[in-house]
Design a protein around this motif. Structure first.
Motif, PDB file in Angstrom:
ATOM      1  N   UNK B 232      75.254  42.747  19.826  1.00 24.11           N
ATOM      2  CA  UNK B 232      75.421  41.581  20.692  1.00 24.11           C
ATOM      3  C   UNK B 232      74.583  40.425  20.167  1.00 24.11           C
ATOM      4  N   UNK B 233      74.939  39.237  20.555  1.00 23.13           N
ATOM      5  CA  UNK B 233      74.206  38.057  20.103  1.00 23.13           C
ATOM      6  C   UNK B 233      74.501  36.873  20.979  1.00 23.13           C
ATOM      7  N   UNK B 234      73.709  35.846  20.786  1.00 20.21           N
ATOM      8  CA  UNK B 234      73.929  34.623  21.567  1.00 20.21           C
ATOM      9  C   UNK B 234      73.367  34.705  22.963  1.00 20.21           C
ATOM     10  N   UNK B 235      72.426  35.616  23.172  1.00 19.91           N
ATOM     11  CA  UNK B 235      71.867  35.743  24.521  1.00 19.91           C
ATOM     12  C   UNK B 235      71.165  34.468  24.977  1.00 19.91           C
ATOM     13  N   UNK B 236      70.753  33.660  24.008  1.00 21.24           N
ATOM     14  CA  UNK B 236      70.089  32.403  24.392  1.00 21.24           C
ATOM     15  C   UNK B 236      71.044  31.532  25.202  1.00 21.24           C
ATOM     16  N   UNK B 237      72.332  31.738  25.010  1.00 18.81           N
ATOM     17  CA  UNK B 237      73.303  30.955  25.758  1.00 18.81           C
ATOM     18  C   UNK B 237      73.286  31.263  27.252  1.00 18.81           C
ATOM     19  N   UNK B 238      72.673  32.370  27.598  1.00 14.15           N
ATOM     20  CA  UNK B 238      72.575  32.707  29.011  1.00 14.15           C
ATOM     21  C   UNK B 238      71.779  31.659  29.773  1.00 14.15           C
ATOM     22  N   UNK B 245      68.305  30.622  38.189  1.00 16.83           N
ATOM     23  CA  UNK B 245      68.167  31.492  37.052  1.00 16.83           C
ATOM     24  C   UNK B 245      67.891  32.953  37.246  1.00 16.83           C
ATOM     25  N   UNK B 246      66.656  33.256  37.567  1.00 19.01           N
ATOM     26  CA  UNK B 246      66.225  34.651  37.465  1.00 19.01           C
ATOM     27  C   UNK B 246      67.240  35.591  38.071  1.00 19.01           C
ATOM     28  N   UNK B 247      67.733  35.258  39.211  1.00 17.13           N
ATOM     29  CA  UNK B 247      68.633  36.155  39.913  1.00 17.13           C
ATOM     30  C   UNK B 247      69.944  36.376  39.166  1.00 17.13           C
ATOM     31  N   UNK B 248      70.434  35.328  38.543  1.00 12.51           N
ATOM     32  CA  UNK B 248      71.707  35.454  37.859  1.00 12.51           C
ATOM     33  C   UNK B 248      71.552  36.165  36.522  1.00 12.51           C
ATOM     34  N   UNK B 249      70.554  35.749  35.796  1.00 15.85           N
ATOM     35  CA  UNK B 249      70.453  36.141  34.398  1.00 15.85           C
ATOM     36  C   UNK B 249      69.943  37.564  34.234  1.00 15.85           C
ATOM     37  N   UNK B 286      76.052  44.089  37.928  1.00 15.21           N
ATOM     38  CA  UNK B 286      75.300  42.976  37.350  1.00 15.21           C
ATOM     39  C   UNK B 286      76.176  41.919  36.706  1.00 15.21           C
ATOM     40  N   UNK B 287      77.412  42.261  36.461  1.00 13.43           N
ATOM     41  CA  UNK B 287      78.286  41.321  35.785  1.00 13.43           C
ATOM     42  C   UNK B 287      79.278  40.666  36.752  1.00 13.43           C
ATOM     43  N   UNK B 288      78.942  40.716  38.033  1.00 15.92           N
ATOM     44  CA  UNK B 288      79.906  40.224  39.009  1.00 15.92           C
ATOM     45  C   UNK B 288      79.998  38.699  39.018  1.00 15.92           C
ATOM     46  N   UNK B 289      79.077  38.041  38.354  1.00 16.59           N
ATOM     47  CA  UNK B 289      79.233  36.588  38.274  1.00 16.59           C
ATOM     48  C   UNK B 289      79.552  36.158  36.841  1.00 16.59           C
ATOM     49  N   UNK B 290      80.048  37.101  36.063  1.00 11.42           N
ATOM     50  CA  UNK B 290      80.431  36.768  34.690  1.00 11.42           C
ATOM     51  C   UNK B 290      81.894  37.106  34.454  1.00 11.42           C
ATOM     52  N   UNK B 291      82.435  36.490  33.450  1.00 14.09           N
ATOM     53  CA  UNK B 291      83.767  36.872  33.008  1.00 14.09           C
ATOM     54  C   UNK B 291      83.672  37.419  31.594  1.00 14.09           C
ATOM     55  N   UNK B 292      84.524  38.369  31.295  1.00 11.46           N
ATOM     56  CA  UNK B 292      84.530  38.985  29.983  1.00 11.46           C
ATOM     57  C   UNK B 292      85.891  38.768  29.337  1.00 11.46           C
ATOM     58  N   UNK B 293      85.881  38.162  28.174  1.00 12.36           N
ATOM     59  CA  UNK B 293      87.118  37.961  27.428  1.00 12.36           C
ATOM     60  C   UNK B 293      87.065  38.873  26.216  1.00 12.36           C
TER      61      UNK B 293
END
Lengths: 338, 338
Positions: B232-238, B245-249, B286-293
């Motif tokens: 995985x990579x690009x975590x800085x984009x989080x 923040x804290x709660x989402x990330x 934990x991924x309920x506020x994210x989308x996965x493509x």
DNA sequence: GCTGGCACTCCCCTGCGGTGAGTGCCAGGT
DNA sequence: ACCTGGCACTCACCGCAGGGGAGTGCCAGC
């Protein structure tokens, strides 16, 4: 020179601040540590410590927090390394045993370290520079296509495809394999180039080009793979960093993504013993509010690579150092066994 | 059934919200998109859309934001996949060419994908399940110690140490190597077990134990390594995620650290075509506020693994899908060439 | 079925004391 | 010479009130 008590005050400030994450004032200090003096006296000491640059106050009339210089003094003079307890040591060993290959060892180490320290863990793969060659294997995949497999004594395996300038017979390949291994097996990487230098001369003219190609690929692999790989983990612990999130965490994540930065970071650490880089002591801009605790580990007495953790300057140094040292030791053992 | 214009309104809401990250109101909508109707009309449409559950308002008298269901409709019906521009495609190709080995290919892919989408990229290593065996190599390291090296057609190399129950001669080893390769080279992993089943019978009684040990290690490797690795990579984009923040990330970082979770995530995706999982459609909490493509990629027509990105539900779906598809395509090409 | 108008709802920003933790300094005690 | 208690002062933090503004729902009219 700071008096004994002032050092004691500094130690108390560091400990309290690490625990509470809030600026610590004179009154709270005297209440939580029995320093035997009044708040007023502590205030004087604090003023002195501030003059010397060991502590600072975020705003006028707020408590004090340690500066990088303060942490430095704390680490150098005031704090030891907190040894792991016996159960902890057992847990470490249990967790690391049962790793099936090098990737697994490194992966487990990262997870373990992140969990123990509750910080970001970084583990460098055992370095090839100081490794020795265990075996070189050559496989003929097609008449003019050879696969080169390099196996190191640390269990690392690298492979490269070689396109030969001319078809290369099985016999010649077996010959090359045998000669190559008799020369380089057990030798250090650094010594390989001169050991194989005159190998092509032993072959028929028609095969020399191919032999040279294979050798140059081998040397290339050695050089390329000297650039180390590493694994990181526990980035979720960054969320425990502080209050002002995005600004703090962002550059750290960015720095962690650049392997080059991390390798340099670990590389800077001295070879033996533990290295602690605090805040601005880290060359990289993005890590100026983090501390890096790193140590070498290795299968024999010699360090083949480094590992460490990255955390906020406000960290539990004795505990972190203890965990890092313990993990490094056990990983070394595991590597020595395999 | 929603009228044409209401769909248009939904599309406008999604686009604006993705751009501004702020709830979008009726007036702003009519100003930025020429819908040909007045704000009041749009308000009616919005009320209808809200009744249907496609949009919601954070507080009374605030603008609307799309719900997961709204994004779902947007992705399914209202948005296409935005193709990459020619320069972008060239950049992708240039970036991926020049990778020296599989790790490098995967590493470059992750970085590229993270950079293009400005999100977290996840790339699964080519799967062994569907791979075929290119070669099995056996090396004698000590009289009763053999190293097993497995090379796949995707360029992956796995090695295992085998402790033999009895010393094993070079001749027997060479014999085993030859028989093994003639049976399994070019075959699918899944077929290997039955192909080697009766191999021990071809050997002298004294060697059968060792042969069986080697074979069982080989089978073990196949099974173990079918559990995929990923990068995985690009975590800085989080950090561009949102305000709170804290709660989402936090849960996202935690989910990303658990490879099992990610593998399941990618695994759920349908084999062919692109899969978009939006918000709560993701099984993991934990991924309920994210989308996965995600999308499969492979060297031939067949997908050997998956790759994708994880980002906030509020993402540029057409652009992200375009980037993911393009990268998957080029990675497939690269793998096919090597 | 679209539109303009209108009343209403809240979020957000700002300014304002009050509170309290913490400081620096000073005069006095040991 | 050093510690101590006292005292005035400084701010960060909190709660509160009061505009301003963006947005909404509804309604009557075209």
């Amino acid at each position: 020179m700071l008096s004994e008590r002032r050092l004691e005050v500094l130690r108390a400030i560091v400990q309290d601040y690490v625990g509470t994450e809030e600026p610590v004032g004179s009154k709270a200090l005297t209440e939580r540590h029995n320093l035997g003096v009044s708040p007023a006296t502590v205030r004087n000491d604090m003023a002195a410590l501030e003059d010397e640059g060991y502590i600072a106050q975020p705003h006028t009339s707020a408590g004090r927090i340690p500066t990088d210089k303060g942490y430095r003094l704390f680490v150098d003079k005031l704090a030891g390394v907190k040894p792991m307890t016996a159960p902890e040591r057992r847990a470490i060993q249990n967790f690391l045993d049962g790793a099936v290959d090098l990737d697994d060892v490194v992966g487990r180490t990262v997870r373990l370290l992140a969990q123990l320290t509750r910080q970001v863990a970084v583990v460098q793969y055992p370095s090839l520079t100081r490794s020795t060659v265990r075996h070189v294997e050559l496989l003929s995949l097609a008449p003019a296509r050879v696969m080169l497999v390099l196996i190191t004594d640390t269990g690392r395996v690298e492979q490269r495809m070689v396109d030969c300038p001319a078809p290369f017979g099985e016999a010649a390949l077996a010959d090359l394999r045998a000669r190559l291994n008799s020369r380089v097996a057990g030798r250090r990487f650094a010594d390989v180039p001169q050991l194989v230098q005159d190998l092509p001369e032993a072959f028929e003219a028609e095969d020399r080009g191919t032999v040279a190609t294979v050798l140059s690929t081998l040397l290339e692999t050695l050089v390329e793979e000297t650039e180390e790989r590493l694994m990181i983990g526990g980035t979720a612990n960054l969320t425990r960093f502080g209050h002002d999130f995005p600004l703090t965490i962002r550059p750290v994540l960015e720095a962690l993504e650049e392997q080059v930065v991390l390798l340099k970071l670990l590389g800077e650490a001295t070879d033996s013993g533990m290295t602690v880089r605090i805040g601005h002591e880290n060359a990289h801009e993005g890590l100026s509010s983090t501390s890096v605790v790193s140590v070498g580990y290795g299968s024999g007495g010699e360090a083949v690579a480094k590992l460490g953790v990255v955390g906020p300057t406000r960290m539990d140094y004795p505990g972190t150092m203890g965990a890092v040292r313990a993990v490094a030791r056990y990983v070394g053992q595991i590597l020595a066994e395999s």
